[in-house]
Enzyme design. Structure first.
Site, PDB file in Angstrom:
ATOM      1  N   PHE A 165       0.859  -1.185   0.000  1.00 26.92           N
ATOM      2  CA  PHE A 165       0.000   0.000   0.000  1.00 26.92           C
ATOM      3  C   PHE A 165       0.902   1.245   0.000  1.00 26.92           C
ATOM      4  O   PHE A 165       1.850   1.324   0.774  1.00 26.92           O
ATOM      5  CB  PHE A 165      -0.892  -0.021   1.248  1.00 26.92           C
ATOM      6  CG  PHE A 165      -2.005   0.978   1.219  1.00 26.92           C
ATOM      7  CD1 PHE A 165      -3.186   0.700   0.554  1.00 26.92           C
ATOM      8  CD2 PHE A 165      -1.874   2.203   1.860  1.00 26.92           C
ATOM      9  CE1 PHE A 165      -4.219   1.625   0.525  1.00 26.92           C
ATOM     10  CE2 PHE A 165      -2.901   3.130   1.839  1.00 26.92           C
ATOM     11  CZ  PHE A 165      -4.076   2.835   1.163  1.00 26.92           C
ATOM     12  N   ASP A 187       1.086  -4.877   8.330  1.00 29.93           N
ATOM     13  CA  ASP A 187      -0.047  -3.978   8.160  1.00 29.93           C
ATOM     14  C   ASP A 187      -1.277  -4.852   7.946  1.00 29.93           C
ATOM     15  O   ASP A 187      -1.352  -5.618   6.975  1.00 29.93           O
ATOM     16  CB  ASP A 187       0.207  -3.052   6.960  1.00 29.93           C
ATOM     17  CG  ASP A 187      -0.871  -1.975   6.823  1.00 29.93           C
ATOM     18  OD1 ASP A 187      -2.001  -2.200   7.297  1.00 29.93           O
ATOM     19  OD2 ASP A 187      -0.570  -0.921   6.221  1.00 29.93           O
ATOM     20  N   TYR A 212     -11.364   1.969  10.195  1.00 36.21           N
ATOM     21  CA  TYR A 212     -12.553   2.360   9.422  1.00 36.21           C
ATOM     22  C   TYR A 212     -12.909   1.409   8.293  1.00 36.21           C
ATOM     23  O   TYR A 212     -13.826   1.682   7.535  1.00 36.21           O
ATOM     24  CB  TYR A 212     -12.397   3.789   8.882  1.00 36.21           C
ATOM     25  CG  TYR A 212     -11.124   4.060   8.101  1.00 36.21           C
ATOM     26  CD1 TYR A 212     -11.009   3.673   6.777  1.00 36.21           C
ATOM     27  CD2 TYR A 212     -10.042   4.685   8.695  1.00 36.21           C
ATOM     28  CE1 TYR A 212      -9.845   3.904   6.067  1.00 36.21           C
ATOM     29  CE2 TYR A 212      -8.869   4.932   7.999  1.00 36.21           C
ATOM     30  CZ  TYR A 212      -8.778   4.536   6.681  1.00 36.21           C
ATOM     31  OH  TYR A 212      -7.620   4.768   5.999  1.00 36.21           O
ATOM     32  N   LYS A 213     -12.183   0.282   8.155  1.00 35.09           N
ATOM     33  CA  LYS A 213     -12.517  -0.664   7.086  1.00 35.09           C
ATOM     34  C   LYS A 213     -13.467  -1.714   7.658  1.00 35.09           C
ATOM     35  O   LYS A 213     -14.603  -1.390   7.993  1.00 35.09           O
ATOM     36  CB  LYS A 213     -11.233  -1.205   6.475  1.00 35.09           C
ATOM     37  CG  LYS A 213     -10.503  -0.087   5.727  1.00 35.09           C
ATOM     38  CD  LYS A 213      -9.149  -0.446   5.190  1.00 35.09           C
ATOM     39  CE  LYS A 213      -8.565   0.758   4.462  1.00 35.09           C
ATOM     40  NZ  LYS A 213      -7.141   0.638   4.198  1.00 35.09           N
ATOM     41  N   ARG A 251     -12.569  -2.990  -7.738  1.00 43.16           N
ATOM     42  CA  ARG A 251     -12.348  -3.730  -6.500  1.00 43.16           C
ATOM     43  C   ARG A 251     -13.645  -3.870  -5.727  1.00 43.16           C
ATOM     44  O   ARG A 251     -14.423  -2.912  -5.629  1.00 43.16           O
ATOM     45  CB  ARG A 251     -11.300  -2.988  -5.671  1.00 43.16           C
ATOM     46  CG  ARG A 251     -10.620  -3.816  -4.637  1.00 43.16           C
ATOM     47  CD  ARG A 251      -9.560  -3.012  -3.953  1.00 43.16           C
ATOM     48  NE  ARG A 251     -10.128  -1.851  -3.255  1.00 43.16           N
ATOM     49  CZ  ARG A 251      -9.538  -1.233  -2.248  1.00 43.16           C
ATOM     50  NH1 ARG A 251      -8.366  -1.644  -1.820  1.00 43.16           N
ATOM     51  NH2 ARG A 251     -10.105  -0.192  -1.668  1.00 43.16           N
TER      52      ARG A 251
HETATM   53  C1  LIG Z   1      -6.353   1.742   4.325  1.00 48.84           C
HETATM   54  C2  LIG Z   1      -4.920   1.430   4.513  1.00 48.84           C
HETATM   55  C3  LIG Z   1      -4.075   2.305   5.184  1.00 48.84           C
HETATM   56  C4  LIG Z   1      -4.593   3.627   5.691  1.00 48.84           C
HETATM   57  O1  LIG Z   1      -3.641   4.370   6.375  1.00 48.84           O
HETATM   58  P1  LIG Z   1      -4.097   5.670   7.183  1.00 48.84           P
HETATM   59  O2  LIG Z   1      -2.844   6.263   7.635  1.00 48.84           O
HETATM   60  O3  LIG Z   1      -4.949   5.207   8.333  1.00 48.84           O
HETATM   61  O4  LIG Z   1      -4.842   6.539   6.244  1.00 48.84           O
HETATM   62  C5  LIG Z   1      -2.763   1.917   5.370  1.00 48.84           C
HETATM   63  N1  LIG Z   1      -2.299   0.733   4.905  1.00 48.84           N
HETATM   64  C6  LIG Z   1      -3.093  -0.142   4.244  1.00 48.84           C
HETATM   65  C7  LIG Z   1      -2.569  -1.444   3.777  1.00 48.84           C
HETATM   66  C8  LIG Z   1      -4.421   0.198   4.015  1.00 48.84           C
HETATM   67  O5  LIG Z   1      -5.202  -0.647   3.347  1.00 48.84           O
END
Ligand SMILES: *Cc1c(COP(=O)(O)O)cnc(C)c1O
Length: 416
Positions: free
Chosen positions: A129, A201, A226-227, A375
């Protein structure tokens, strides 16, 4: 399969009643819970109470009276069982990006203690990511080449990249584009044989993938609120540190909330014990309260059952695509075997963006990921099999009849 068969699965689904915990708009099939989980009734009620009764009436006394000060720890306690972790190993705070910075620092400090003067390699994967890679870049630039070197490789080169010197491995369990899953236990074992530490992560994992971080002897982890946890837009994230790494835990964002006595207001920093030293500044009480309330939806559930349903939902969707004659028009980029993917599917198609807009107009909410990926997330708490069947049929019709060619579907929004 057929719509009737999907409806029969719903009738026998022990998780079907969980849908009532959510508020979703009518005529909407929400396949985006992997990006922003929908609002729960519990979170709505809690926010109302926090605003009206706590902030609204008890004002500053709420830090004590309503235990606001303990919320990062108590919300972390609710997340811990979803990770296979002890409550003392998880804290709710900040964003994933910021927690990554703190844990990268912690892992580097740990490796430096074990072998002083040795340069460390920070290894990550090219298709990780982006925020993970950006934070890794900023972190290594800050410290300089003499201390740590960033090495971003293809997935197939990961083993070779941790061969030579102490390394920190920064990986995401579920690939955000394809949904492909890393084996946390196997990679952790290999890393430990080579004096490496791993930061996981779990943003696309927590709340849907069965996790056993303690059993797998994981080192560090972060994840998103938030997911699949449905904490609301910008909900705070969490961080996990294995108990065995906590006595030596150090991180440089030494805000007062990580101090052992923040209300002594003493000039020098003295870290609190354990996981609490990962806290930095004042916790966002409104958004953390929403997350804390939303987490109650998981009470009494086995994540294993959630994952089993998510897999079946995505298979129902695939069956529908096939039955409706669209399996060849879209290129599946996710593993075919549901046990090798998270609760999501990705398809590549040159018109992925207009397709996602055309679907939205028909009440099927998905997302587009640049450059050409459609997705879909399969949140098991609120989706039904019948909805997944219908969504497959709508996508099939949209693609085979090229309904996405209308000009208005090509206008790009700021957020995709
Ligand atoms: C959604 C997501 C994030 C989000 O990071 P924030 O700092 O909370 O915005 C980070 N890593 C992955 C793999 C994600 O899917």
């Amino acid at each position: 399969m057929s719509l009737e068969a999907a409806q029969q699965l719903d009738a026998a689904d022990p998780l079907a009643s969980k849908r009532q915990l959510f508020e979703l708009p009518a005529q909407t099939i929400y396949l985006n819970g992997n990006s922003l989980g929908p609002v729960t009734k519990a979170a709505k009620e809690r926010l109302q109470a926090v605003v009206d009764l706590q902030w609204g009436n008890d004002l500053i006394s709420s830090w004590n009276k309503h235990h606001w000060i303990d919320l990062p720890a108590s919300t972390g306690h609710k997340i811990a069982p979803l990770l296979g972790a002890k409550t003392s190993e998880v804290i709710c705070c900040d964003s994933v990006s910021i927690n990554l910075f703190k844990l990268l620092s912690a892992a580097l400090a740990e490796l430096n203690q074990r072998s002083p003067q040795t340069k460390v390699t920070l290894v990550s994967q090219q298709d990780n990511f982006p925020t993970d890679l950006y934070i890794a870049e900023g972190f290594t630039e800050l410290l300089g080449q003499e201390r740590i070197e960033l090495c971003v490789v293809e997935e197939s080169e990961l083993h070779a990249a941790i061969e030579n010197q102490p390394a920190i491995l920064l990986l995401t369990q579920v690939n955000f584009r394809t949904g492909a899953v890393h084996d946390i236990e196997a990679i952790t074992r290999l890393a430990h044989q080579r004096d490496c530490l791993v930061i996981w992560d779990l943003s696309h994992s927590v709340g849907v993938m069965p996790l056993q971080l303690d059993q797998w002897q994981a080192d560090y982890a972060v994840g998103c609120g938030y997911k699949y946890l449905n904490g609301g837009p910008g909900a705070p994230a969490f961080a996990y540190v294995n108990e065995s790494l906590q006595s030596s835990l150090q991180q440089p964002l030494q805000g007062w909330m990580g101090h052992k006595a923040p209300f002594d207001f003493s000039p020098g920093y003295q870290a609190d014990t354990g996981i609490n030293r990962l806290q930095c500044g004042t916790p966002p009480i409104l958004s953390m309260s929403a997350l804390d309330a939303a987490l109650d939806c998981f009470e009494g559930l086995a994540v294993h059952d959630l994952y089993a349903k998510a897999s079946r939902l995505s298979e129902t969707f695939m069956d529908s695509l096939r039955s409706n004659g669209a399996a060849d028009s879209l290129q599946l980029i996710s593993p075919r075997d549901p046990s090798e993917r998270g609760a999501q599917l990705g398809f590549s198609h040159e018109a992925a963006y207009p397709i996602s807009r055309a679907l939205a107009e028909q009440g099927v909410i998905t997302d587009f990921r640049s450059p050409d990926i459609l997705r879909l997330g399969f949140s098991p708490l609120f989706l039904s099999y019948a909805e997944c069947w219908q969504a497959g049929a709508i996508l099939a019709q949209t693609v085979t009849e090229k309904l996405y060619l209308e000009q208005r579907f090509s206008v790009k929004n700021k957020v995709t």
